[in-house]
Design a protein around this motif. Structure first.
Motif, PDB file in Angstrom:
ATOM      1  N   VAL A  74      -4.024  -1.230 -10.773  1.00 44.50           N
ATOM      2  CA  VAL A  74      -4.545  -0.015 -10.136  1.00 44.50           C
ATOM      3  C   VAL A  74      -4.608   1.126 -11.143  1.00 44.50           C
TER       4      VAL A  74
ATOM      5  N   LEU B   3       2.114   1.711  -3.562  1.00 44.43           N
ATOM      6  CA  LEU B   3       1.070   1.954  -4.562  1.00 44.43           C
ATOM      7  C   LEU B   3       0.334   3.263  -4.314  1.00 44.43           C
ATOM      8  N   ARG B   4       0.271   3.708  -3.054  1.00 43.22           N
ATOM      9  CA  ARG B   4      -0.430   4.955  -2.739  1.00 43.22           C
ATOM     10  C   ARG B   4       0.229   6.148  -3.425  1.00 43.22           C
TER      11      ARG B   4
ATOM     12  N   LEU C  57       0.465  -2.643  -9.624  1.00 46.13           N
ATOM     13  CA  LEU C  57       0.461  -1.223  -9.991  1.00 46.13           C
ATOM     14  C   LEU C  57      -0.281  -1.013 -11.305  1.00 46.13           C
TER      15      LEU C  57
ATOM     16  N   PRO D 106      -7.066   6.287  -2.663  1.00 44.72           N
ATOM     17  CA  PRO D 106      -6.340   5.409  -1.740  1.00 44.72           C
ATOM     18  C   PRO D 106      -6.992   4.037  -1.577  1.00 44.72           C
TER      19      PRO D 106
ATOM     20  N   TYR E  73       0.835  -1.208   0.000  1.00 47.14           N
ATOM     21  CA  TYR E  73       0.000   0.000   0.000  1.00 47.14           C
ATOM     22  C   TYR E  73       0.871   1.261   0.000  1.00 47.14           C
TER      23      TYR E  73
ATOM     24  N   ALA F 104      -5.423   1.800  -3.928  1.00 46.51           N
ATOM     25  CA  ALA F 104      -4.104   1.389  -3.452  1.00 46.51           C
ATOM     26  C   ALA F 104      -4.229   0.214  -2.480  1.00 46.51           C
TER      27      ALA F 104
ATOM     28  N   ALA G 254      -1.673   5.949  -6.895  1.00 50.22           N
ATOM     29  CA  ALA G 254      -3.128   5.803  -6.971  1.00 50.22           C
ATOM     30  C   ALA G 254      -3.808   7.137  -6.663  1.00 50.22           C
TER      31      ALA G 254
END
Length: 850
Positions: free
Chosen positions: A378, A130-131, A375, A137, A127, A140, A134
């Motif tokens: 997302v 990825l946050r 990733l 959230p 997270y 993510a 993204a």
């Protein structure tokens, strides 16, 4: 935009998306672990390496550290450097060090909970990376769960120490991104330190990925303000992060370099093409189906990829999100990274780059690809141009093609009846179950896809639930399937292995319980480690080079384990084996009628579920010879007879032969040629060697002490593996250690009573500690200097900003006066461009004058 600003500050910490990612990861893993933990009475037991390596290693090293015996491990094969042998498995893991808070008996019970926590931390670290990319959230969090519960992660429950790499990798990338985007100091060095400390093997692969990642992102211009100065400080942080791990890294490298498995480079056609065509399909299929259990390849049974960690499936989405993202015409650095990774997966030499170009086939870097796949998924969810329907058709079509191609392909035609057999898979029931799970996952995704544009928030919420549901189903099946391949946990492992051999009671009449090894007949690997007894049977990849040399020289294969069978009865006497254990419940009996499988063993008792046999030809640690032989004489002897020859004469290396020949007689060539190698002669040789042996022997992690009475000046032989860390004293005086018998040690002593002390100090440990302390100090000074430097920069920027504001204010005042005064304006004294001047932007990497 600054990453910290984008994260926002939740009103309560438990309402944050980071905590949600952690909690969902923990809750999901709890659901598929807890039924098996309940079944096994509080333990989590799987099969294969997990049971016979992870569980006993954790408890054995836990007990060694708590007792302060971390130098030499007497219960690892014939003996081993503890740090060198166990850094790969657990010494660098913070999860292992948590077990030190608990008593020894609790350690096996912690294996399941620790794995659940590892899955939770993998979700959290996924997270945090990825946050950064993204927009939402919640997406993510979804991507983090895809990463944490990917086919790679579930496959490697089997190798539970792989999960440390899964956890640290997203943090390493996030730290690299943060430095390149903001110039923030220190966090990349700490991430490198954590990665290298946790597992040096995986760190080598992460270095390769980071180079690839950095080059692609710089070349695509996705990072701004990339300068040589900034790159230089990045390189410094990478270097200092590695050097800070020297306390474990230096002794580990010195130990691992002795291992013959590290010297197997990739070359020739094997560098360009895999020698087995099935492997290409295995690589492809692992992206579209849940993983096979290790050692039981099913889709491609002859791909020769057992234990290779081939798992790359994303629950619910499979490759749909990846295809949706890759098919968008928009250029993006993540597409190039994914393309490069897929290319590296299918070209052997590039695949092997992740393990320093060793030729053995492993896919143990696929967790990196899993993060990029998550990733991409997302990013596709958040991109309007993504064509999910087309991507779904591609995924469905490839999944169906593999299913039909393998499952329904004619495999055999009976020439007599003409009956046709269908299916290329090895285990049809398992194959079709995998297929069913893959299509169930795609069906659920198909139902959810209409929401992806109509109601994105609802799609993310439902997709998250779908990922958790699919994960619980496929992970439960995976674990349950693995347990069917295991030794009986209820009737064997729990009552007889995990009880630490408490019902084994061997006599101590001679006061020499430390003066022997034990043996096991066709038993579970590493049974002796569960009981923490020295044994000649061991399943362990990283042992002293002398062990790797000795066993092959006598015809015993030493790949990942030492398993001399009963035809090698001679080494039982040479290596001081006193007792043999034969599990009474497996139907494989060491005793056949009145005869045993090896000479010299007699039934002693039945204890702890095992029939115990005593070796009447036992020779204690520390015995003497009358004769020596050269290496040339040893090597000209038939391999099957060499272990028996070593009971007749001690082999001395050429460099020490002149010295040794002044003490002991040299066997002549005629005498060598006339030797008899029979069971009867073996017993006589054992009796001869046992006439003059150590009368006491005590050992710990720092070495051993033995006492002996010699009738004449002689060498005392110890079947303890030779390593550079050993030093010896005889009656307090330094003694030279001879490397003898192709891997062991001997020291010279005069006639009479003697106390012989061998001390072991881990090679490289003292230097490693010093380097770590110095590098930590340098790192702290670096942070202090950079903080002071940045403070000067901030002050300078503030002063320049104030000066520019003052100039702008004066200009505005003059302009106002000019507008209200009818007289012609006064001559301009301010430079023409001063009104439009703006503060100079200074990078944290710019020079600051003292």
């Amino acid at each position: 935009m600054n990453y910290s600003a984008r994260l926002g500050t939740p009103k309560k910490w438990w309402e944050s998306r980071a905590f949600r990612a952690f909690a969902l990861g923990l809750g999901c893993s709890f659901l598929f672990f807890i039924p098996f933990i309940i079944f096994d009475r509080g333990y989590f037991l799987f099969y294969g390496d997990f049971n016979v390596q992870q569980v006993p290693f954790y408890q054995m090293i836990h007990d060694a550290i708590r007792s302060g015996n971390i130098g030499w491990s007497w219960t690892t094969d014939l003996g081993a450097n503890t740090i060198g042998s166990y850094t790969f498995y657990n010494l660098g893991s913070p999860f292992f060090w948590v077990t030190l808070l608990f008593p020894s008996k609790a350690v096996p019970y912690l294996m399941g909970p620790l794995l659940m926590i590892k899955f939770a931390f993998a979700s959290l670290s996924g997270y945090l990376y990825l946050r950064r990319y993204a927009k939402n959230p919640d997406n993510a969090v979804l991507g983090a769960l895809l990463y944490a519960f990917s086919g790679f992660a579930v496959y490697n429950i089997f190798f539970n120490h792989f999960h440390e790499a899964i956890i640290i990798f997203p943090l390493l990338l996030a730290a690299l991104d943060e430095y390149m985007e903001t110039g923030r100091r220190g966090i990349f060095a700490l991430a490198v330190f954590g990665s290298c400390l946790m597992n040096y093997y995986f760190f080598a692969g992460q270095v390769i990925f980071c180079f690839l990642y950095w080059i692609i992102r710089v070349s695509t211009g996705s990072w701004k303000n990339v300068t040589m100065r900034r790159f230089g400080w990045l390189a410094f942080e990478a270097a200092i992060g590695v050097v800070m791990t020297a306390v474990l890294l230096v002794p580990t490298v010195l130990a691992v370099m002795q291992n013959s498995r590290v010297n197997s480079p990739t070359y020739g056609w094997g560098a360009l093409l895999y020698g087995n065509e099935q492997r290409y399909l295995h690589i492809l299929s692992c992206m579209f189906f849940p993983p096979d259990i290790p050692a039981r390849a099913n889709f491609t049974p002859d791909s020769n990829a057992n234990w290779a960690s081939l798992g790359a499936w994303l629950p619910l989405f499979s490759m749909t999100g990846v295809f949706a993202w890759m098919q968008i015409k928009r250029k993006h650095w993540s597409k190039k990274v994914i393309g490069a990774l897929i290319l590296m997966a299918i070209i052997p030499i590039l695949n092997n780059a992740f393990q320093l170009f060793n030729s053995a086939f492993y896919a143990r870097w696929y967790y990196m690809m899993m993060l990029m796949f998550a990733l991409a998924t997302v990013q596709a969810i958040e991109t309007e141009e993504a064509d999910w329907n087309r991507a779904f058709r591609w995924t469905f079509g490839i999944t169906a093609a593999i299913s039909v191609g393998i499952g329904l392909m004619p495999s055999n035609i009976d020439k007599t009846t003409g009956a046709i057999s269908f299916g290329l898979e090895k285990y049809p029931e398992r194959f079709w179950t995998y297929v069913a799970i893959a299509f169930l996952s795609l069906l659920l995704l198909f139902i959810l896809l209409p929401l992806i544009r109509r109601n994105p928030k609802k799609f993310t919420r439902n997709a998250t639930a779908g990922v958790l549901i699919v994960t619980v189903i496929y992970a439960s099946y995976f674990i349950g399937l693995g347990k069917t391949q295991s030794y009986d946990t209820q009737n064997f492992i729990i009552p007889y292995a995990l009880n630490n051999g408490k019902d084994v009671s061997l006599p101590d009449a001679e006061g020499q319980t430390q003066n022997y090894r034990v043996d096991y007949y066709q038993s579970m690997d590493n049974m002796a480690m569960f009981w923490q007894m020295p044994s000649i049977q061991a399943f362990h990849s990283i042992v002293p080079g002398s062990v790797m040399t000795f066993y092959p020289s006598i015809g015993v294969d030493r790949g990942v384990g030492s398993r001399p069978d009963t035809t090698h009865y001679g080494i039982r006497g040479l290596l001081s084996v006193k007792y043999l254990f034969d599990y009474a419940g497996d139907g494989n009996n060491f005793k056949d009628g009145d005869a045993t499988q090896m000479p010299g063993f007699t039934y002693y008792a039945t204890q702890n579920g095992f029939d115990v046999y005593k070796n009447e030809d036992y020779i204690p640690y520390g015995f003497t010879y009358d004769t020596i032989i050269t290496r040339a004489q040893f090597e000209k002897t038939a391999q099957s007879n060499r272990e028996l020859l070593l009971l007749k004469a001690m082999m001395v290396e050429d460099s020490d032969f002149t010295e040794a020949s002044q003490v002991l007689r040299t066997m002549s060539e005629d005498e060598l040629g006339s030797q008899v190698y029979s069971q009867q002669m073996y017993e006589q040789d054992c009796t001869a060697r046992a006439r003059e042996t150590c009368d006491s022997f005590s050992r710990d992690g720092g070495g051993f002490i033995a006492t002996i009475n010699l009738s004449k000046k002689n060498y005392v032989f110890f079947s303890v593996p030779y390593e550079a860390g050993w030093s010896a004293k005889v009656d307090g005086a330094d003694a030279k250690i001879l490397q003898v018998n192709n891997g062991f040690m001997a020291v010279l002593a005069d006639s009479g009573d003697h106390t012989i002390t061998f001390t072991y100090k881990t090679p490289g440990l003292s230097v490693g500690i010093l380097i770590t302390l110095c590098s930590v100090l340098i790192f702290l000074l670096y942070l202090w200097w950079m903080r002071k430097r940045d403070a000067k920069l901030s002050l300078r920027l503030a002063q320049e900003s104030a000066a520019n504001e003052k100039i702008a204010a004066e200009n505005r005042s003059r302009q106002s006066a000019a507008n209200t005064d009818s007289a012609p304006p006064a001559e301009e004294t301010t430079p023409p461009d001063a009104e439009n001047a703006s503060p100079k932007v200074i990078s944290p990497d710019d020079e600051i004058a003292p």
